[in-house]
Design a protein around this motif. Structure first.
Motif, PDB file in Angstrom:
ATOM      1  N   ASN A  94       0.811  -1.210   0.000  1.00  0.00           N
ATOM      2  CA  ASN A  94       0.000   0.000   0.000  1.00  0.00           C
ATOM      3  C   ASN A  94       0.850   1.267   0.000  1.00  0.00           C
ATOM      4  OD1 ASN A  94      -2.328  -1.573   0.143  1.00  0.00           O
ATOM      5  ND2 ASN A  94      -2.240  -1.661   2.354  1.00  0.00           N
ATOM      6  N   LEU A  95       2.168   1.134   0.168  1.00  0.00           N
ATOM      7  CA  LEU A  95       3.062   2.289   0.170  1.00  0.00           C
ATOM      8  C   LEU A  95       3.575   2.550  -1.238  1.00  0.00           C
ATOM      9  CD1 LEU A  95       5.210   1.459   3.331  1.00  0.00           C
ATOM     10  CD2 LEU A  95       3.292   3.039   3.177  1.00  0.00           C
ATOM     11  N   SER A  96       3.934   3.798  -1.479  1.00  0.00           N
ATOM     12  CA  SER A  96       4.485   4.127  -2.799  1.00  0.00           C
ATOM     13  C   SER A  96       5.879   3.530  -2.937  1.00  0.00           C
ATOM     14  CB  SER A  96       4.566   5.646  -2.974  1.00  0.00           C
ATOM     15  OG  SER A  96       5.548   6.182  -2.120  1.00  0.00           O
ATOM     16  N   LYS A  97       6.327   3.360  -4.162  1.00  0.00           N
ATOM     17  CA  LYS A  97       7.656   2.799  -4.421  1.00  0.00           C
ATOM     18  C   LYS A  97       8.728   3.691  -3.796  1.00  0.00           C
ATOM     19  CE  LYS A  97      10.707   1.497  -8.120  1.00  0.00           C
ATOM     20  NZ  LYS A  97      11.286   0.425  -8.350  1.00  0.00           N
ATOM     21  N   ARG A  98       8.529   4.987  -3.890  1.00  0.00           N
ATOM     22  CA  ARG A  98       9.486   5.948  -3.317  1.00  0.00           C
ATOM     23  C   ARG A  98       9.628   5.753  -1.804  1.00  0.00           C
ATOM     24  NH1 ARG A  98       8.867  12.450  -4.181  1.00  0.00           N
ATOM     25  NH2 ARG A  98      10.731  13.044  -3.055  1.00  0.00           N
ATOM     26  N   THR A  99       8.512   5.558  -1.122  1.00  0.00           N
ATOM     27  CA  THR A  99       8.530   5.355   0.326  1.00  0.00           C
ATOM     28  C   THR A  99       9.204   4.038   0.677  1.00  0.00           C
ATOM     29  OG1 THR A  99       6.492   6.631   0.549  1.00  0.00           O
ATOM     30  CG2 THR A  99       7.089   5.208   2.393  1.00  0.00           C
ATOM     31  N   ARG A 100       8.891   2.985  -0.085  1.00  0.00           N
ATOM     32  CA  ARG A 100       9.522   1.689   0.172  1.00  0.00           C
ATOM     33  C   ARG A 100      11.030   1.776  -0.005  1.00  0.00           C
ATOM     34  NH1 ARG A 100       5.233  -0.240  -3.111  1.00  0.00           N
ATOM     35  NH2 ARG A 100       6.718  -0.690  -4.778  1.00  0.00           N
ATOM     36  N   THR A 101      11.464   2.486  -1.027  1.00  0.00           N
ATOM     37  CA  THR A 101      12.896   2.658  -1.279  1.00  0.00           C
ATOM     38  C   THR A 101      13.553   3.407  -0.122  1.00  0.00           C
ATOM     39  OG1 THR A 101      12.531   2.657  -3.653  1.00  0.00           O
ATOM     40  CG2 THR A 101      14.594   3.610  -2.885  1.00  0.00           C
ATOM     41  N   ALA A 102      12.920   4.475   0.329  1.00  0.00           N
ATOM     42  CA  ALA A 102      13.467   5.273   1.432  1.00  0.00           C
ATOM     43  C   ALA A 102      13.565   4.439   2.711  1.00  0.00           C
ATOM     44  CB  ALA A 102      12.609   6.512   1.669  1.00  0.00           C
ATOM     45  N   LEU A 103      12.545   3.630   2.980  1.00  0.00           N
ATOM     46  CA  LEU A 103      12.562   2.778   4.175  1.00  0.00           C
ATOM     47  C   LEU A 103      13.695   1.759   4.099  1.00  0.00           C
ATOM     48  CD1 LEU A 103       8.760   2.086   4.695  1.00  0.00           C
ATOM     49  CD2 LEU A 103      10.256   3.391   6.199  1.00  0.00           C
ATOM     50  N   GLY A 104      13.900   1.184   2.935  1.00  0.00           N
ATOM     51  CA  GLY A 104      14.977   0.220   2.743  1.00  0.00           C
ATOM     52  C   GLY A 104      16.339   0.845   2.934  1.00  0.00           C
TER      53      GLY A 104
END
Length: 87
Positions: A29-39
């Motif tokens: 449910n998160l944007s790709k940008r957010t997932r990348t930042a979290l990683g």
């Protein structure tokens, strides 16, 4: 810097959170940008490049920052940085 024990605990917590997120499909449910930042943030903590929340809270305590227990990690980062600049 984080101790080996703290790094291991952080890794364990990240794995638990990732497992729970997979089970609940939270990451989808998160944007790709957010997932990348979290990683990227998780990897920085694992490598020891970025401080853990606990380390930030300890530094905030030393600097006398009020309301630190209610702050998130990013808020703590900014508060500690601002207090250090002001010192």
């Amino acid at each position: 810097m984080a101790t080996t024990k703290q790094r291991e605990a952080a890794k364990k917590n990240v794995k638990k959170a990732q497992s729970a997120a997979r089970d609940q499909h939270t990451l989808q449910n998160l944007s790709k940008r957010t997932r990348t930042a979290l990683g990227k943030e998780a990897n920085a903590v694992r490598r020891g490049d970025a401080p853990t929340r606990r380390e930030l809270e300890q530094k905030a305590r030393e600097l006398g920052i009020k309301g630190r227990s209610k702050m998130g990690k990013d808020e703590l980062k900014h508060a500690v940085a601002g207090a250090q600049r002001g010192s």
